[in-house]
Scaffold this motif. Structure first.
Motif, mmCIF file in Angstrom:
data_model
loop_
_atom_site.group_PDB
_atom_site.id
_atom_site.type_symbol
_atom_site.label_atom_id
_atom_site.label_comp_id
_atom_site.label_asym_id
_atom_site.label_seq_id
_atom_site.Cartn_x
_atom_site.Cartn_y
_atom_site.Cartn_z
ATOM 1 N N ARG A 1 0.824 -1.209 0.000
ATOM 2 C CA ARG A 1 0.000 0.000 0.000
ATOM 3 C C ARG A 1 0.858 1.259 0.000
ATOM 4 O O ARG A 1 0.497 2.266 -0.622
ATOM 5 C CB ARG A 1 -0.953 -0.021 1.200
ATOM 6 N N HIS B 1 1.949 1.618 -3.495
ATOM 7 C CA HIS B 1 0.829 2.090 -4.313
ATOM 8 C C HIS B 1 0.671 3.607 -4.193
ATOM 9 O O HIS B 1 0.469 4.302 -5.199
ATOM 10 C CB HIS B 1 -0.458 1.392 -3.883
ATOM 11 N N TRP C 1 -4.078 5.260 -11.844
ATOM 12 C CA TRP C 1 -4.089 5.218 -10.377
ATOM 13 C C TRP C 1 -5.503 5.494 -9.848
ATOM 14 O O TRP C 1 -5.975 4.836 -8.929
ATOM 15 C CB TRP C 1 -3.105 6.242 -9.828
ATOM 16 N N THR D 1 -7.695 2.475 -10.266
ATOM 17 C CA THR D 1 -7.461 1.503 -9.198
ATOM 18 C C THR D 1 -8.142 1.938 -7.907
ATOM 19 O O THR D 1 -8.735 1.124 -7.193
ATOM 20 C CB THR D 1 -5.957 1.333 -8.948
ATOM 21 N N ILE E 1 -5.900 -6.487 -6.995
ATOM 22 C CA ILE E 1 -5.725 -5.490 -5.920
ATOM 23 C C ILE E 1 -5.977 -6.114 -4.549
ATOM 24 O O ILE E 1 -6.386 -5.432 -3.614
ATOM 25 C CB ILE E 1 -6.652 -4.280 -6.128
ATOM 26 N N LEU F 1 -4.554 -4.389 -1.642
ATOM 27 C CA LEU F 1 -4.998 -3.007 -1.430
ATOM 28 C C LEU F 1 -6.390 -2.930 -0.814
ATOM 29 O O LEU F 1 -6.907 -1.837 -0.589
ATOM 30 C CB LEU F 1 -4.988 -2.245 -2.765
#
Length: 400
Positions: free
Chosen positions: A110, A113, A125, A128, A156, A159
């Motif tokens: 994370r 990310h 981005w 996502t 993901i 995330l």
């Protein structure tokens, strides 16, 4: 001489200014990602604490067992038992270590990310992030399978917090079935944190168990239960304790409103809502789904008294009942000046693109009507009523 910050060299500034503005917007956007890092970090700390308690408990038990004297045969049997126990501890620690590594990996993923967000890939981005928000909403609305499939198809998993919500699902399902054991076990696992928050959730669970005993007319068992589990809370929540204890003098079908409400099924719904609040607070989550929060941020700029009129345009999101409900607690947007937007082009009507009025009273932008007239030999068709007229019949409107 160096030029002043707002001097004549302003012509060279736009690219830098645009880049700076984009960077500033991105920085502001990242401030909303508190939950993204907080949840796995809290889960990581919880796993570490659980492993630490396990080691302390098992080591203490082993040391205590070693201190007992015994004859030769008993000593051998005792040592074999301790070896088995230590081997079990080793397996549990290995499982705990894997869980810790998984949580650390999730925190790292994370952070990576968030660090990957820049002007070059902002569209990807944001895409996502939208998927993360949708997964969060689905999990909160109990669409677990759909949320899992979306996370897997979008890659993901690190995330989103699917495993944490599955942990909550077990408790929610049990409360739905009028069982408090899983919820009490959850309280025991998080006792120190709940105590720090001054949570009364465990007390409310105990009260409900007491009520169920009274409902089933197990009054003696209810008194024993109250002495064991409710008495320690009495000093802190005396009024609630006295009110619930008084139900021993009534039956579950009592007509007394003060006590009748305690026997209603909606008490279980209240416990489920209370658990969700405590669960979100424990992991640092927002109480509302992220999707609702983002939508309300946008709706707050659109909400005006006109949105609730019967003739509100269908193009307005607030013409839909679901959005109106979401915007209900929001204040009206403060509009200093009215803005006219063309129904056809969705562009602003101003002095550069003035509004024109058709014979039927509907207003559209000059740009839209000129383009329509050009393509239809000077004829204009009102998209709302179907009226056909010549372009020469429209009149210019003036905004005051």
């Amino acid at each position: 001489m160096d030029p002043l910050p707002n001097g004549n060299n302003v012509a060279a500034a736009p690219p830098s200014s645009s880049s700076s503005s984009s960077s500033s917007k991105l920085t502001e956007s990242l401030k909303l990602e508190h939950q993204l890092l907080r949840v796995p970090f809290e889960h990581y700390k919880k796993t570490i604490r659980a492993n630490h308690r396990l080691v302390e408990k098992e080591v203490s038990a082993v040391i205590s067992a070693l201190s007992h004297s015994a004859d030769h045969d008993d000593a051998i049997h005792h040592l074999n038992s301790l070896v088995s126990r230590l081997q079990g501890l080793k397996r549990k620690l290995e499982d705990g270590s894997r869980a810790e590594r998984l949580q650390a990996q999730r925190c790292r993923a994370r952070l990576d990310h968030l660090e990957s967000a820049d002007g070059d890939n902002i569209s990807e981005w944001n895409n996502t992030r939208l998927k993360r928000i949708l997964v969060d909403y689905m999990l909160r609305m109990s669409y677990y399978d759909t949320a899992t499939k979306l996370a897997e198809s979008s890659n993901i998993q690190d995330l989103v917090d699917i495993d944490i919500f599955y942990e909550a699902k077990k408790v929610i399902d049990a409360l739905h079935n009028k069982e408090v054991a899983p919820a009490l076990a959850w309280c025991a696992d998080n006792k120190s944190r709940l105590k720090k928050f001054k949570s009364k959730f465990e007390f409310q669970l105990r009260l409900q168990e007491f009520i169920e005993l009274v409902r089933n007319e197990n009054n003696v068992q209810a008194v024993i239960y109250a002495r064991k589990y409710l008495a320690p809370w009495a000093a802190t929540y005396m009024k609630e304790f006295q009110k619930v204890f008084a139900t021993l003098a009534f039956t579950s079908n009592t007509g007394c409103e003060i006590y009748k409400v305690l026997f209603e099924p909606k008490q279980w719904d209240y416990l489920m809502d209370q658990f969700k609040q405590e669960f979100c607070r424990l992991y640092g989550m927002t109480l509302e789904p992220l999707l609702n929060i983002y939508l309300q941020a946008g709706l707050s700029a659109l909400k005006t008294p006109f949105c609730y009129e019967d003739d509100c345009t269908k193009e307005d999101p607030l013409s839909q009942e679901s959005f109106r409900k979401l915007a209900m607690p929001l204040p009206f947007s403060k509009q200093h000046h009215s803005k006219l937007v063309c129904y056809i082009t969705k562009e602003l009507m101003d002095t550069e693109n003035p509004p024109l009025v058709l014979p039927n009273g509907y207003v559209y932008s000059t740009k839209a009507l000129e383009e329509m007239a050009t393509n239809n030999n000077g004829k204009i068709t009102c998209p709302r009523t179907g009226l056909v007229c010549n372009y020469t019949e429209v009149t210019k409107a003036f905004i005051s």
